[in-house]
Design a protein around this motif. Structure first.
Motif, short mmCIF file in Angstrom:
data_model
loop_
_atom_site.label_atom_id
_atom_site.label_comp_id
_atom_site.label_asym_id
_atom_site.label_seq_id
_atom_site.Cartn_x
_atom_site.Cartn_y
_atom_site.Cartn_z
N SER A 78 1.10 -1.28 -0.14
CA SER A 78 0.12 -0.03 -0.08
C SER A 78 0.76 1.06 0.11
O SER A 78 0.72 2.47 -0.56
N MET A 79 1.94 1.25 1.00
CA MET A 79 2.84 2.39 0.85
C MET A 79 3.49 2.73 -0.56
O MET A 79 3.71 3.82 -1.15
N ARG A 80 3.86 1.54 -1.05
CA ARG A 80 4.66 1.55 -2.43
C ARG A 80 3.54 1.92 -3.39
O ARG A 80 3.86 2.92 -4.34
N ALA A 81 2.17 1.93 -3.21
CA ALA A 81 1.27 2.24 -4.27
C ALA A 81 0.89 3.65 -3.94
O ALA A 81 -0.06 4.45 -4.85
N GLY A 82 1.23 4.17 -2.90
CA GLY A 82 0.84 5.52 -2.27
C GLY A 82 -0.51 5.67 -1.90
O GLY A 82 -1.26 6.64 -1.89
N LEU A 83 -0.84 4.47 -1.23
CA LEU A 83 -2.33 4.40 -0.57
C LEU A 83 -2.17 5.08 0.56
O LEU A 83 -1.56 4.80 1.63
N GLY A 133 3.35 10.65 8.06
CA GLY A 133 2.36 11.16 8.05
C GLY A 133 1.63 10.97 6.42
O GLY A 133 0.25 11.05 6.38
N GLU A 134 2.36 10.76 5.47
CA GLU A 134 2.08 10.58 4.12
C GLU A 134 0.87 9.37 4.03
O GLU A 134 0.05 9.56 3.35
N TRP A 135 1.21 8.28 4.88
CA TRP A 135 0.33 7.26 4.91
C TRP A 135 -0.47 6.86 5.98
O TRP A 135 -1.70 6.34 5.71
N LEU A 136 0.09 7.22 7.11
CA LEU A 136 -0.58 6.58 8.57
C LEU A 136 -1.00 7.87 9.20
O LEU A 136 -1.57 7.71 10.37
N GLY A 137 -0.78 9.26 8.65
CA GLY A 137 -1.26 10.08 9.74
C GLY A 137 -0.13 10.14 10.98
O GLY A 137 1.04 9.73 10.75
N ASP A 138 -0.70 10.48 12.30
CA ASP A 138 0.47 10.49 13.34
C ASP A 138 -0.13 9.15 14.00
O ASP A 138 -0.97 9.04 14.88
N ALA A 139 0.87 8.12 13.76
CA ALA A 139 0.72 6.81 14.32
C ALA A 139 1.44 6.52 15.45
O ALA A 139 1.67 5.41 16.00
#
Length: 371
Positions: free
Chosen positions: A30-35, A299-305
Motif C-alpha cells: 500500500s505504501m509503495r502504491a501511495g495508498l 504522515g503521508e500514509w499513516l497520519g500520526d501513528a
C-alpha cells in the motif's frame, strides 16, 4: 555475491499491522502504491467529525487499549515463525509505547498481558518482556538501543524482538485532540491526522542469524538517542537541538557514519514544526545527508501513528532498499537509510528523540520482493 561483512545486528523478521494493511506485505504494498486510509470519525463532544487513519476492521467503540492489543497481536503474528528458530525458551521483548499525552490512558498491564500471551496451540516463540519504553515516536529507538546493548553484552542470548504499538483513533483520544485543536481541520490547516500502527522487528547478533537458518533482511548499523529541550508541546519554534545531536552522534559513529545515507525516513506527522526541525538538523549535518534530500514521512500514509510509526518506517526503508538490490550489487555498495522519530514532549516532559541507520541486505537468495 554473499552478504558483506558489515558490523551490526541483523534484522531477521518483520511484522506490521496498520490501517493500510494487516500484514507487512499488505502495508508495504500500500505504501509503495501511495495508498492512505483517511476518513472522518466521530469524536464525543467535538463539533464536527475528526479525520483519522484507523483500521476499518476494528469496532469504532473500542478503547485505545483494545485497539492497541488488536494491532499488536496482528503484527506479532508476522514474526511468530521466525521466533521458533530461537534456541531460547522465551525470546526477550523490548516494547515502545506512547508517551503520556492528550490521548486516552492506556491500560498497560492489560496490554502487556495480551501481547505476551501466546496464541492457542502456539508451540515455541514465547516472549518475555525485558523493557517497556514510553517515549512516543522515539520509543522504538529506545527499545532498539536497549535490545542491541543486551545482545552485545550477551545478557539475552542471540535474538530479541523489538516493537512498538500506538493508537490515537479511539473516541476519547479523538475528542481530546479535537478539544486541544491539534487535529487537521478547516480551523487548523497545520494540524495532524490521528492514526494507529503496530510493528515488530526481530534482531539477531551477527553470525547467529545464519546459525539459526534465518536470512538477514538488513543490518542495524547504529542507534542514537537524545532529548529536545523545547519540544512540540512547549509551543515555541523548533530549534532542533535534540535532533541535531542525534544525527551528529550517528554521523560520528564508525559504522553508521562511514558514508552518506541515501534516504531519510521520518516518523513524524504533517505539522510545519517537524519540517522546521528536520531542515535545521539536516543543514547542520549536510555532509552526511542525501543530496538532494530524499525524504519520506509516516504522515503521508499513516497520519500520526505515534509510537507505532517507527517500526513501519524501518520496514519500509529496508523494503525500498531491497527493491534496488541489483543496482546496489553492481555499484558495490548497499544503500542506507536514516530512520528517526521525535516525541511531542507532552505534560512538561522533554521530547525524546531517537534514530537509527539501517542497510538493506543485498546478497543471498529469497526474502526479497516476493517474501
Amino acid at each position: 555475491m554473499g552478504e558483506r561483512a558489515v558490523s551490526g545486528e541483523r534484522v531477521v523478521g518483520l511484522g506490521l499491522c496498520t490501517p493500510i494493511g494487516t500484514t507487512e506485505e499488505m502495508t508495504l504494498a500500500s505504501m509503495r502504491a501511495g495508498l492512505a486510509r483517511f476518513a472522518e470519525a466521530a469524536a464525543p463532544g467535538a463539533g464536527e467529525p475528526v479525520r483519522a487513519s484507523r483500521l476499518a476492521t476494528l469496532d469504532p467503540s473500542s478503547t485505545r487499549t483494545e485497539r492497541m492489543i488488536a494491532l499488536g497481536r496482528a503484527a506479532l503474528d508476522g514474526v511468530r515463525e521466525r521466533l521458533k528458530a530461537s534456541p531460547m525458551g522465551r525470546v526477550p521483548l523490548y516494547l515502545g509505547l506512547p508517551e503520556p499525552s492528550l490521548g486516552a490512558p492506556v491500560a498497560r498491564e492489560s496490554l502487556l498481558g495480551a501481547l505476551l500471551s501466546a496464541p492457542p496451540g502456539q508451540a515455541g516463540g514465547a516472549l518475555a518482556l525485558v523493557g517497556a519504553f514510553e517515549g512516543g515516536r522515539a520509543a522504538f529507538f529506545e527499545a532498539l538501543s536497549a535490545a542491541i546493548g543486551d545482545l552485545r553484552a550477551g545478557r539475552v542470548g542471540s535474538m530479541a524482538v523489538v516493537g512498538a504499538v500506538d493508537s490515537l483513533c479511539d473516541a476519547d483520544s479523538l475528542a481530546a485532540l479535537s478539544a486541544a485543536r491539534l487535529h487537521l481541520s478547516p480551523q487548523n490547516r497545520d494540524g495532524r491526522i490521528p492514526g494507529e500502527a503496530a510493528g515488530f522487528v526481530v534482531v539477531a547478533r551477527p553470525g547467529a542469524a545464519a546459525g539459526m537458518g534465518l536470512e538477514a533482511l538488513g543490518v542495524v548499523l547504529g542507534v542514537a538517542l537524545g532529548a529536545e529541550p523545547a519540544p512540540f508541546a512547549s509551543r515555541v519554534p523548533s530549534a532542533a537541538d535534540g535532533l541535531t545531536g542525534v544525527f551528529r552522534a550517528l554521523r560520528g559513529d564508525e559504522a553508521a557514519g562511514a558514508r552518506r545515507v541515501d534516504e531519510v525516513m521520518s516518523c513524524q506527522p504533517g505539522e510545519s514544526f517537524w519540517a522546521t526541525e528536520l531542515s535545521r538538523a539536516y543543514l547542520r549535518n549536510a555532509a552526511w545527508m542525501p543530496e538532494p534530500l530524499a525524504l519520506r514521512a509516516a504522515g503521508e500514509w499513516l497520519g500520526d501513528a505515534g509510537a507505532g510509526a517507527a517500526p513501519v518506517m524501518l520496514a519500509a526503508a529496508l523494503h525500498r532498499r531491497r527493491r534496488r538490490a541489483q543496482a546496489a550489487r553492481a555499484a558495490g555498495r548497499a544503500p542506507r537509510a536514516l530512520v528517526y522519530g521525535s516525541a511531542d514532549g507532552a505534560r512538561g516532559r522533554g521530547g525524546r528523540v531517537g534514530a537509527c541507520v539501517v542497510e538493506a541486505a543485498v546478497g543471498g537468495a529469497g526474502g526479497g520482493e516476493g517474501r
